[in-house]
Motif scaffolding. Structure first.
Motif, PDB file in Angstrom:
ATOM      1  N   VAL A  17     -20.789 -30.182 -27.522  1.00 42.78           N
ATOM      2  CA  VAL A  17     -22.139 -30.750 -27.587  1.00 42.78           C
ATOM      3  C   VAL A  17     -23.185 -29.644 -27.621  1.00 42.78           C
ATOM      4  O   VAL A  17     -24.195 -29.737 -28.332  1.00 42.78           O
ATOM      5  N   ALA A  18     -22.950 -28.573 -26.867  1.00 42.82           N
ATOM      6  CA  ALA A  18     -23.873 -27.428 -26.890  1.00 42.82           C
ATOM      7  C   ALA A  18     -23.943 -26.833 -28.295  1.00 42.82           C
ATOM      8  O   ALA A  18     -25.015 -26.457 -28.785  1.00 42.82           O
ATOM      9  N   LYS A  19     -22.788 -26.784 -28.963  1.00 42.89           N
ATOM     10  CA  LYS A  19     -22.754 -26.283 -30.337  1.00 42.89           C
ATOM     11  C   LYS A  19     -23.514 -27.227 -31.278  1.00 42.89           C
ATOM     12  O   LYS A  19     -24.191 -26.779 -32.222  1.00 42.89           O
ATOM     13  N   MET A  20     -23.417 -28.525 -31.035  1.00 42.53           N
ATOM     14  CA  MET A  20     -24.160 -29.496 -31.845  1.00 42.53           C
ATOM     15  C   MET A  20     -25.652 -29.243 -31.757  1.00 42.53           C
ATOM     16  O   MET A  20     -26.373 -29.259 -32.771  1.00 42.53           O
ATOM     17  N   ASN A  21     -26.139 -28.980 -30.553  1.00 43.02           N
ATOM     18  CA  ASN A  21     -27.573 -28.754 -30.361  1.00 43.02           C
ATOM     19  C   ASN A  21     -28.017 -27.421 -30.967  1.00 43.02           C
ATOM     20  O   ASN A  21     -29.126 -27.325 -31.521  1.00 43.02           O
ATOM     21  N   GLU A  22     -27.172 -26.404 -30.880  1.00 39.28           N
ATOM     22  CA  GLU A  22     -27.497 -25.117 -31.498  1.00 39.28           C
ATOM     23  C   GLU A  22     -27.620 -25.276 -33.011  1.00 39.28           C
ATOM     24  O   GLU A  22     -28.534 -24.744 -33.643  1.00 39.28           O
ATOM     25  N   THR A  23     -26.701 -26.026 -33.599  1.00 35.10           N
ATOM     26  CA  THR A  23     -26.705 -26.232 -35.042  1.00 35.10           C
ATOM     27  C   THR A  23     -27.903 -27.064 -35.483  1.00 35.10           C
ATOM     28  O   THR A  23     -28.476 -26.821 -36.546  1.00 35.10           O
ATOM     29  N   ALA A  24     -28.280 -28.024 -34.671  1.00 36.53           N
ATOM     30  CA  ALA A  24     -29.476 -28.826 -34.989  1.00 36.53           C
ATOM     31  C   ALA A  24     -30.703 -27.931 -35.109  1.00 36.53           C
ATOM     32  O   ALA A  24     -31.525 -28.088 -36.028  1.00 36.53           O
ATOM     33  N   MET A  75     -33.885 -29.232 -37.148  1.00 36.29           N
ATOM     34  CA  MET A  75     -33.987 -30.586 -36.583  1.00 36.29           C
ATOM     35  C   MET A  75     -34.688 -30.480 -35.225  1.00 36.29           C
ATOM     36  O   MET A  75     -34.050 -30.495 -34.169  1.00 36.29           O
ATOM     37  N   LYS A  76     -36.004 -30.409 -35.259  1.00 36.49           N
ATOM     38  CA  LYS A  76     -36.792 -30.085 -34.071  1.00 36.49           C
ATOM     39  C   LYS A  76     -36.857 -31.221 -33.047  1.00 36.49           C
ATOM     40  O   LYS A  76     -37.149 -30.980 -31.876  1.00 36.49           O
ATOM     41  N   ASN A  77     -36.610 -32.434 -33.472  1.00 34.66           N
ATOM     42  CA  ASN A  77     -36.726 -33.588 -32.565  1.00 34.66           C
ATOM     43  C   ASN A  77     -35.378 -34.257 -32.304  1.00 34.66           C
ATOM     44  O   ASN A  77     -35.301 -35.469 -32.124  1.00 34.66           O
ATOM     45  N   THR A  78     -34.331 -33.436 -32.292  1.00 33.07           N
ATOM     46  CA  THR A  78     -32.972 -33.954 -32.125  1.00 33.07           C
ATOM     47  C   THR A  78     -32.332 -33.353 -30.880  1.00 33.07           C
ATOM     48  O   THR A  78     -32.473 -32.158 -30.613  1.00 33.07           O
ATOM     49  N   HIS A  79     -31.628 -34.202 -30.113  1.00 32.39           N
ATOM     50  CA  HIS A  79     -30.874 -33.708 -28.958  1.00 32.39           C
ATOM     51  C   HIS A  79     -29.618 -34.544 -28.796  1.00 32.39           C
ATOM     52  O   HIS A  79     -29.658 -35.771 -28.761  1.00 32.39           O
ATOM     53  N   TYR A  80     -28.468 -33.849 -28.741  1.00 33.62           N
ATOM     54  CA  TYR A  80     -27.176 -34.522 -28.581  1.00 33.62           C
ATOM     55  C   TYR A  80     -26.699 -34.400 -27.135  1.00 33.62           C
ATOM     56  O   TYR A  80     -26.851 -33.344 -26.510  1.00 33.62           O
TER      57      TYR A  80
END
Length: 404
Positions: A166-173, A178-183
């Motif tokens: 999940v941390a990797k998902m947020n780094e990739t966002a 993708m400034k308004n995205t949080h996984y």
């Protein structure tokens, strides 16, 4: 005079030799054609939904705009697009390659056994089975299997940790803008996994560039390792859309991140859009409601796209500047059309060929650059440009007079 004249002559000769043998400046391309093209008329009216939010653009061309407040909202299973995108990025597959076999762990089996009675999106797997990476990606994208999304997250990380993934998902966002995205989870079941339609269009654009993601996204069904047929929840595939992903929960409403195509000006253009937070008249999360919204947006986008001829093959569109005052014209190697819709202005740019610099000398007809027409992003229409005449090095006089 007898002393200084030979010295001055010697200095002049040295200066001339130095100027003649100095490395030449790197030639550059300059656009001489118009740098923008505008389509006549007003901006087309899009059938934006009356609730939630939406966004839609065409790769490399521009944006149709957005509707609703682009604030972070739950996105349900659309979160799985990032999961699949990351798996393919870090464990790439060639078309036709099933990839490594992933051991099914006890957690994936238990998730199926508890999730199935609760009407959760899961597919049947048994501990000890091995599922290929390709089939695992199909399971996540088509029947939206939460248990396989989590299995992939654990498999991807050295620590077997969903949190690490999940941390990797947020780094990739962040990398994708993708400034308004949080996984907070890899499946999207958590209502704290949030994004906006505008952000998801950026993700959809990046994901569809991967050939294997693109291929899986287009599939209406597949047969799993148990021999069961698994259907794609996105009912518009493959007749109206070419993918990408649906997502529906009570908290998120009905959601679709979609891709569609239209051939315009001899080239296939890809429309990417998203519609979020669709509930319908009864206020219940409704996949049919968001499917109708999506179909209307796709049809409107396809209907608005048109082509406008702007350059003919052989027209001079720019020049090679040698850095010493000389220039050589370059021409389009084929007819060029701008693709867009009424009210849109697109940019023309002249750039080097990827991985190549403009040569100092070359024969007429040599391709030396690329004319792109669009919004400056990936997917713009590109046409090679070539030298109209032979390209030669600057003469001795030009070399002698240069300064700096």
């Amino acid at each position: 005079m007898k002393i200084w004249t030979p010295l001055v002559l010697l200095l002049v000769i040295v200066f001339a030799v130095v100027q003649a043998v100095r490395p030449l400046p790197t030639p550059t391309l300059k656009l001489t054609a118009q740098d923008t093209v505008s389509f006549e008329g007003g901006k087309p009216s899009m059938p934006w939904p009356g609730e939630g939010q939406a966004a839609m653009d065409v790769n490399g061309i521009g944006s149709f705009g957005t509707s609703g407040d682009q604030k972070p909202v739950p996105i349900a299973s659309i979160a799985k697009v990032m999961t699949v995108y990351l798996i393919l990025r870090d464990h790439p597959l060639e078309k036709g390659d099933p990839g490594p076999k992933i051991p099914v762990d006890a957690a994936a089996q238990k998730h199926y056994e508890t999730g199935k009675p609760a009407n959760e999106s899961v597919v049947k797997v048994t501990e000890g089975q091995k599922i290929t990476e390709y089939e695992a990606l199909q399971a996540v994208m088509l029947p939206s299997a939460n248990n396989i999304a989590k299995l992939l997250a654990r498999w991807d990380t050295k620590s077997n940790s969903e949190d690490e993934f999940v941390a990797k998902m947020n780094e990739t966002a962040k990398e994708l803008g993708m400034k308004n995205t949080h996984y907070t989870d890899p499946s999207g079941l958590d209502k704290t996994t949030v994004s906006t339609a505008e952000d998801l269009v950026k993700l959809g654009r990046a994901a569809m560039e991967n050939p294997v993601f693109n291929e899986i996204s287009r599939q209406p069904s597949y047969k799993d390792l148990n021999g069961d047929k698994q259907n794609n929840f996105f009912g518009l595939v493959p007749t109206v859309a070419i993918g990408i992903k649906t997502g529906t929960t009570t908290a998120a409403g009905g959601n679709i991140l979609f891709a569609a195509e239209k051939k315009v000006g001899g080239k296939t253009q890809t429309i990417i859009g998203a519609a979020l937070g669709q509930y319908g008249d009864n206020g219940v999360a409704n996949i049919d409601e968001v499917t109708n919204v999506t179909q209307k947006l796709i049809e409107a986008g396809q209907g608005a796209l048109t082509a406008k001829a702007i350059v003919k093959k052989g027209d001079v569109v720019g020049e090679v500047e040698d850095g010493l005052g000389g220039s050589s014209p370059v021409v389009a190697t084929e007819d060029v059309s701008a693709v867009g819709w009424s009210g849109l202005t697109v940019k023309l740019e002249l750039n080097d060929q990827k991985g190549k610099t403009v040569p100092h000398t070359a024969k007429a007809g040599t391709k030396v650059g690329v004319l792109s027409v669009g919004d400056g992003k990936g997917g713009a229409i590109e046409v090679p440009v070539a030298l109209q005449d032979d390209l030669t090095e600057p003469g001795f006089g030009a070399k002698l007079k240069r300064v700096g």
